[in-house]
Design an enzyme around this catalytic site. Structure first.
Site, PDB file in Angstrom:
ATOM      1  N   HIS A   1     -78.800  72.817  -3.508  1.00 41.05           N
ATOM      2  CA  HIS A   1     -78.361  71.772  -3.756  1.00 41.05           C
ATOM      3  C   HIS A   1     -76.865  71.439  -5.292  1.00 41.05           C
ATOM      4  O   HIS A   1     -76.505  70.458  -5.659  1.00 41.05           O
ATOM      5  CB  HIS A   1     -79.513  71.012  -4.861  1.00 41.05           C
ATOM      6  CG  HIS A   1     -80.420  70.468  -3.883  1.00 41.05           C
ATOM      7  ND1 HIS A   1     -81.871  71.627  -3.904  1.00 41.05           N
ATOM      8  CD2 HIS A   1     -80.991  69.342  -3.612  1.00 41.05           C
ATOM      9  CE1 HIS A   1     -82.649  71.084  -3.179  1.00 41.05           C
ATOM     10  NE2 HIS A   1     -81.900  69.511  -3.007  1.00 41.05           N
TER      11      HIS A   1
ATOM     12  N   GLU B   1     -90.056  66.442   5.867  1.00 44.94           N
ATOM     13  CA  GLU B   1     -88.893  67.392   5.143  1.00 44.94           C
ATOM     14  C   GLU B   1     -89.494  69.310   5.939  1.00 44.94           C
ATOM     15  O   GLU B   1     -89.261  69.742   5.439  1.00 44.94           O
ATOM     16  CB  GLU B   1     -87.808  67.573   4.231  1.00 44.94           C
ATOM     17  CG  GLU B   1     -89.042  66.874   3.041  1.00 44.94           C
ATOM     18  CD  GLU B   1     -88.496  66.872   2.236  1.00 44.94           C
ATOM     19  OE1 GLU B   1     -86.702  67.383   2.160  1.00 44.94           O
ATOM     20  OE2 GLU B   1     -88.808  66.296   0.452  1.00 44.94           O
TER      21      GLU B   1
ATOM     22  N   ASP C   1     -83.890  70.195   4.380  1.00 44.99           N
ATOM     23  CA  ASP C   1     -85.610  70.995   3.954  1.00 44.99           C
ATOM     24  C   ASP C   1     -86.232  71.344   5.473  1.00 44.99           C
ATOM     25  O   ASP C   1     -86.855  72.718   5.300  1.00 44.99           O
ATOM     26  CB  ASP C   1     -86.475  70.568   3.275  1.00 44.99           C
ATOM     27  CG  ASP C   1     -85.790  70.613   1.940  1.00 44.99           C
ATOM     28  OD1 ASP C   1     -85.508  71.610   1.377  1.00 44.99           O
ATOM     29  OD2 ASP C   1     -85.974  70.184   0.915  1.00 44.99           O
TER      30      ASP C   1
ATOM     31  N   CYS D   1     -81.458  61.161   6.102  1.00 45.98           N
ATOM     32  CA  CYS D   1     -80.957  61.707   4.375  1.00 45.98           C
ATOM     33  C   CYS D   1     -80.265  62.775   4.178  1.00 45.98           C
ATOM     34  O   CYS D   1     -80.157  62.897   3.215  1.00 45.98           O
ATOM     35  CB  CYS D   1     -81.827  61.089   3.106  1.00 45.98           C
ATOM     36  SG  CYS D   1     -83.239  61.623   3.302  1.00 45.98           S
TER      37      CYS D   1
HETATM   38  C1  PEP Z   1     -83.448  67.190   2.678  1.00 46.55           C
HETATM   39  O1  PEP Z   1     -84.238  67.780   2.540  1.00 46.55           O
HETATM   40  O2  PEP Z   1     -82.513  67.190   3.498  1.00 46.55           O
HETATM   41  C2  PEP Z   1     -83.328  66.283   0.902  1.00 46.55           C
HETATM   42  C3  PEP Z   1     -82.329  64.869   1.401  1.00 46.55           C
HETATM   43  O3  PEP Z   1     -83.918  66.606  -0.023  1.00 46.55           O
HETATM   44  P1  PEP Z   1     -83.581  67.454  -0.567  1.00 46.55           P
HETATM   45  O4  PEP Z   1     -81.512  67.761  -0.465  1.00 46.55           O
HETATM   46  O5  PEP Z   1     -83.049  66.659  -1.824  1.00 46.55           O
HETATM   47  O6  PEP Z   1     -83.711  67.936  -0.657  1.00 46.55           O
HETATM   48 MG    MG Z   2     -85.683  67.496   1.390  1.00 50.21          MG
END
Ligand code: PEP
Ligand code: MG
Length: 597
Positions: free
Chosen positions: A203, A450, A474, A521
């Protein structure tokens, strides 16, 4: 002497600037810039803290029992002396006055300088005195924490920061920066980021990418090799950092920097061109945002909505206090209003793993205490474990829908039992709003796919959810059992893995068969290496950092999904999809460095 440090490229472009080193143990002390008229106040805080600590030390010394070793009193004398030494507090004031760092940050920066000097001493006795300086700084930091700083709120812009931070651009160098700390640097003066640890889709890397600032993570020794104020070139495309470059190298990078700015300007002209493939398929390009303040930028970048609002960032940097319903409602409403009628997809909090809450630390749920944080009480699991908090967030999301088009998105759904609990909570939240007479509109509910369990059950989700969104970051982590934040296994984090591609394909097909919208996403959506592949798998909705929209749009405009379909089917059967895709699609697939390469 010029040296090079290698790491993982996580955010593209070239940054040139002076190093600002932040000791990892102190990244969680507040780091912000103070405005011109706050400089004296900040120096006053430092002075006050110094006087209090000096008094405490004197008192300690006075109260030493007679049998205490003589060295103890001498040590306290040394600490008092250090407190008044120009090289500590005097030099710290210079950081505040010249760089406009807040007192805590200035103190950490100066400690960094002094620690280096001690490390380089030949005399062992003197070298060990570093610990004394650290202890004194620790006391000062603790004292400062109790006094009133004037930090701008998370995500608020530091007006005029560039002016008062001096002429030279700044590059942040740290062993590690937690996402919660990183978010504080949004719209700050940093033009680049370097960390010793971290993975491509951690992140921290995601927040760096969302700032559209060149960043290199996993650079191992960077914070040890680089010194405060060194000149740095951060090559966010190649994952290289050049420390104190020669004039020729610097000129070469300045040239490349200008070239990439021109390229950006050229791509930006596509901002408002509708994203339609050569064979006439309309494609939805949405934005990922972290804070409501990002929404306007998303619109400017040409997004046709927000596909992922990572609401958990509203819950961070608050010292354990969480935003109440009204505060959340206002944040969501602001994003909704900024989108002027375009949809905003608000994900319910995804805390845990590499995004622990301060509050969690009290419950021993912090990263370092949990046995396996990525597999622990994270995302929807945390929300369902805190039903009051979950309903509060749901009420805030629902209320924001009275101001525009809102969708809610549930992270990390893995169990069918969770589905029932989610919809019960939504029903209850609506009931509570009805009783309170607070208006809300229709809010579609989507599930993030995910974890492999969810992808395998994707055909059952349309019965319950209005749409699904594939969180590839994820999905890859959990499919391949690779901690996305751990650079030791970074080389195994492979979006091109056949199992990952199959799960994505299965999810897109299942949602499509049920007539449900499906979006990606995760970071793959903003990586041009995957655009044609995802399009050919049937994906028509991509959500990414606003800065990636123009590049992805360019690929969409040049793609013909009919032509690509056969190749994709072939590659999905392959044991080496990345290589085969390159062979079949040639330069298109090779044009950019993929997340997995
Ligand atoms: C993902 O896991 O691809 C996602 C968009 O959520 P995050 O990156 O915030 O875990
Ligand atoms: Mg995620």
């Amino acid at each position: 002497m010029s040296i090079q440090v290698f790491g993982i490229p996580v955010s593209r472009g070239i940054a040139i600037g002076r190093a600002v080193l932040v000791a990892s143990s102190r990244v969680d002390v507040a780091h912000y810039f103070v405005a011109d008229d706050q400089v004296d106040h900040e120096i006053g805080r430092l002075r006050e803290a110094r006087d209090i600590v000096a008094r405490e030390l004197e008192e300690l010394k006075r109260e030493l029992p007679p049998e205490a070793p003589h060295e103890l009193a001498a040590l306290l004398d040394v600490h008092v002396m250090l407190l008044h030494d120009e090289s500590l507090t005097g030099a710290t004031k210079v950081w505040i006055r010249e760089r406009h760092y807040n007192a805590e940050w200035a103190l950490s920066a100066q400690l960094e300088v002094l620690a280096r000097q001690f490390d380089e001493m030949d005399d062992l006795y003197l070298r060990e005195r570093k610990a004394d300086v650290e202890q004194v700084v620790e006391r000062l930091l603790r004292e400062l924490a109790g006094t009133e700083g004037r930090a701008p709120g998370a995500g608020s812009s530091v007006q005029g920061a560039r002016d008062f931070a001096g002429e030279d651009p700044l590059v942040l160098v740290a062993n590690d920066v937690a996402p919660a700390d990183m978010i504080q640097f949004k719209r700050s003066v940093f033009t680049g980021f370097i960390t010793d640890v971290g993975g491509r889709t951690s992140h921290t890397a995601i927040v760096a990418r969302s700032m559209d600032i060149p960043a290199v993570v996993g650079a191992r020794e960077a914070s040890r090799l680089i010194r405060q104020d060194d000149w740095l070139v951060v090559d966010g495309d190649a994952g290289v950092v050049i420390v104190n470059p020669s004039p020729i190298v610097l000129e070469e990078y300045r040239f490349r920097q200008r070239q990439s700015e021109l390229e950006r300007a050229r791509l930006n002209r596509l901002r408002y061109t509708p994203a339609v493939t050569l064979d006439g398929q309309p494609v939805e390009l949405l934005a990922n945002i972290e804070l409501p303040g990002d929404a306007a930028g998303a619109l400017e970048a040409g997004a046709v909505g927000v596909g992922l609002f990572r609401s958990e960032f509203l819950f961070m940097n608050r010292g354990g206090d969480l935003p109440d319903e009204d505060e959340q409602f206002e944040a969501y409403r602001d994003a909704v209003l900024a989108l002027k009628g375009l949809p905003v997809t608000i994900r319910t909090v995804d805390v845990g793993a590499d995004k622990p809450l301060e509050r969690m630390s009290q419950q021993e749920l912090r990263h370092e205490h949990a046995l396996n944080p990525a597999l622990g009480l994270r995302a929807i699991r945390w929300s369902l474990a805190e039903p009051g908090m979950f309903r509060q967030q749901l009420r805030a999301i629902l209320r924001s829908s009275a101001h525009g088009k809102v969708r809610s998105l549930i992270p990390m759904v893995a169990q069918m039992g969770e589905v029932k609990m989610i919809f019960d909570a939504i029903a209850r939240a609506k009931q509570q709003l009805d009783v309170a007479g607070k208006p809300y509109g229709r809010v579609e509910v989507g599930a993030m796919i995910e974890v492999p369990a969810a992808a395998l059950l994707a055909s059952r989700f349309p019965k319950y959810f209005d749409f699904v969104s594939i969180g590839t970051n994820d999905l890859i982590q959990y499919t391949l059992a690779i901690d996305r934040a751990d650079q030791a296994v970074e080389h195994l984090y492979d979006p091109w893995h056949p199992a990952v591609l199959q799960l994505i394909q299965q999810t897109i097909a299942a949602a499509g068969a049920a007539g449900r919208n499906v979006c990606v996403c995760g970071e793959m959506a903003g990586d041009t290496a995957f655009t044609e592949f995802l399009l050919a798998m049937g994906l028509r909705s991509f959500s990414m950092h606003p800065a990636r929209i123009a590049s992805i749009k360019q690929r969409v405009l040049r793609a013909d999904t009919r032509q690509l379909r056969a190749q994709v089917l072939q590659v999905l059967e392959s044991d080496h999809p990345q290589e085969d895709w390159r062979k079949l699609c040639g330069p298109t697939a090779q044009a950019t460095k993929s997340l997995g390469s």
